[in-house]
Write an enzyme that holds these catalytic residues in place. Structure first.
Site, PDB file in Angstrom:
ATOM      1  N   LYS A  53       0.871  -1.179   0.000  1.00  0.00           N
ATOM      2  CA  LYS A  53       0.000   0.000   0.000  1.00  0.00           C
ATOM      3  C   LYS A  53       0.908   1.228   0.000  1.00  0.00           C
ATOM      4  O   LYS A  53       1.208   1.814   1.040  1.00  0.00           O
ATOM      5  CB  LYS A  53      -0.927  -0.034   1.220  1.00  0.00           C
ATOM      6  CG  LYS A  53      -2.130   0.879   1.085  1.00  0.00           C
ATOM      7  CD  LYS A  53      -3.181   0.503   2.087  1.00  0.00           C
ATOM      8  CE  LYS A  53      -4.282   1.535   2.183  1.00  0.00           C
ATOM      9  NZ  LYS A  53      -5.001   1.795   0.948  1.00  0.00           N
TER      10      LYS A  53
ATOM     11  N   GLU B  34      -9.459  -6.056  -8.673  1.00  0.00           N
ATOM     12  CA  GLU B  34     -10.190  -5.319  -7.631  1.00  0.00           C
ATOM     13  C   GLU B  34     -10.678  -4.005  -8.211  1.00  0.00           C
ATOM     14  O   GLU B  34     -10.360  -3.666  -9.345  1.00  0.00           O
ATOM     15  CB  GLU B  34      -9.276  -5.062  -6.431  1.00  0.00           C
ATOM     16  CG  GLU B  34      -8.026  -4.251  -6.776  1.00  0.00           C
ATOM     17  CD  GLU B  34      -7.086  -4.039  -5.591  1.00  0.00           C
ATOM     18  OE1 GLU B  34      -7.527  -4.160  -4.439  1.00  0.00           O
ATOM     19  OE2 GLU B  34      -5.905  -3.739  -5.840  1.00  0.00           O
TER      20      GLU B  34
HETATM   21  N1  PMP Z   1      -7.906  -2.241  -2.700  1.00  0.00           N
HETATM   22  C1  PMP Z   1      -7.308  -1.038  -2.779  1.00  0.00           C
HETATM   23  C2  PMP Z   1      -6.525  -0.701  -3.998  1.00  0.00           C
HETATM   24  C3  PMP Z   1      -7.426  -0.112  -1.730  1.00  0.00           C
HETATM   25  O1  PMP Z   1      -6.825   1.076  -1.790  1.00  0.00           O
HETATM   26  C4  PMP Z   1      -8.222  -0.470  -0.605  1.00  0.00           C
HETATM   27  C5  PMP Z   1      -8.418   0.519   0.508  1.00  0.00           C
HETATM   28  N2  PMP Z   1      -7.337   0.593   1.347  1.00  0.00           N
HETATM   29  C6  PMP Z   1      -8.808  -1.732  -0.561  1.00  0.00           C
HETATM   30  C7  PMP Z   1      -8.625  -2.602  -1.632  1.00  0.00           C
HETATM   31  C8  PMP Z   1      -9.598  -2.183   0.637  1.00  0.00           C
HETATM   32  O2  PMP Z   1      -8.727  -2.434   1.695  1.00  0.00           O
HETATM   33  P1  PMP Z   1      -9.182  -2.300   3.221  1.00  0.00           P
HETATM   34  O3  PMP Z   1     -10.333  -3.211   3.392  1.00  0.00           O
HETATM   35  O4  PMP Z   1      -7.981  -2.721   3.999  1.00  0.00           O
HETATM   36  O5  PMP Z   1      -9.558  -0.880   3.435  1.00  0.00           O
END
Ligand code: PMP
Length: 302
Positions: free
Chosen positions: A151, A184
């Site tokens: 991330k 995603e």
């Molecule tokens: N995919 C991406 C690319 C994201 O930026 C996020 C948000 N952080 C998610 C999925 C969802 O992740 P989370 O459930 O940890 O917020």
């Protein structure tokens, strides 16, 4: 009263919270971050978010100058300083100030920044009606170039996809991976239901391994539902009975249209809504949340 921002151990008023133009976070998107939420004075899945932050940092050779425990205390202090019980917390660690040039070794002082923002919730109607998503041309980053499990501060891949989706009139964009499998959406993971089973792209299919995704998998398994982490095609989604997105900000959002095709009966799915209800029940459960102590009970930011 001005919003207080945490930067490297100090809580500064927003107007004074500044980062150098030579910070490699700005110059090269060199850094990592997390988006975390606090509900009613408790921070949801805090340890999981911080562990993911440290894993992202490890992958990019970034040493975070604080421990998990120190970061927790810093987050709690920032929430308290802003009297915030409900918040979207943005935790950022930049590479720090360096000379122009890519070498991270030229940067000496990683910046730890904590912003406790108010969260703009999707309108409740959207959770009943569902949203439409559209597959866009920009594919998710190749995992051997920049693994989406990191991330990191460079979100251009997602921004391009999001813009393409919005330009084409969709609410959210669906990204495929380099092999053409479903990856995603631009800031959410995707799930589908078929034959009483829950499917979601495998964590190594070019996705961020979402904390909400993992939570939902746990909830579904707890209900005795079989969960398959698989390599999914767009066709799999087109013939699904239900579809939904997950993320810290969005929670669980039903999807009712994919690439112009109606999902199931065009309404938010039964299992989707059940999981959303259970997920919301978890958000203040002491087993999966941590209290930002001594927040004034009942206080809510104007
Ligand atoms: N995919 C991406 C690319 C994201 O930026 C996020 C948000 N952080 C998610 C999925 C969802 O992740 P989370 O459930 O940890 O917020």
């Amino acid at each position: 009263m001005s919003l207080k921002i945490f930067i490297n151990g100090e809580l500064l008023p927003l107007e004074e919270a500044k980062i150098s133009v030579f910070d490699h976070g700005l110059l090269y998107g060199d850094g990592v971050f997390e988006g975390i939420r606090a509900y009613n004075g408790r921070v949801f899945k805090l340890t999981e978010h911080l562990e993911r932050l440290f894993e992202s940092a490890r992958a990019i050779f970034l040493e975070i100058p604080m421990t998990i425990e120190e970061l927790k205390q810093a987050i709690f202090s920032t929430l308290r300083a802003n009297n915030m019980k409900d918040s979207y917390i943005r935790l950022v660690v930049t590479r720090g100030v360096g000379k122009l040039g890519l070498e991270p070794g030229k940067c000496t002082n990683p910046q730890v920044i904590i912003i406790t923002d108010t969260i703009q919730l999707y309108p409740p109607k959207l959770y009943e009606k569902g949203i439409d998503i559209l597959t866009v041309a920009t594919v998710r980053n190749h995992p051997e170039s920049l693994n989406p499990r990191i991330k990191c501060l460079n979100y251009m891949n997602n921004i391009l996809a999001k813009t393409e989706g919005l330009n084409a009139g969709a609410t959210e964009a669906l990204m495929l991976n380099k092999d053409g499998f479903v990856a995603e959406c631009t800031g959410q993971n995707i799930f589908m239901v078929k034959g009483e089973e829950l499917y979601t792209p495998h964590s190594n299919s070019g996705i961020l391994k979402g904390i909400t995704r993992d939570t939902v998998i746990g909830l579904a398994k707890g209900k005795g539902i079989k969960v398959r982490e698989d390599f999914l095609t767009r066709y799999d989604l087109y013939i699904a009975e239900e579809c939904f997105l997950t993320g810290t900000a969005a929670q669980i959002v039903p999807v009712v249209k994919i690439d112009g095709r109606i999902v199931g009966d065009g309404k938010a799915g039964r299992l989707t809504l059940e999981l959303l209800k259970e997920y919301r029940g978890l958000l203040i459960n002491p087993e999966v949340t941590e209290a930002a102590e001594s927040l004034e009970p009942g206080y809510s930011r104007p």
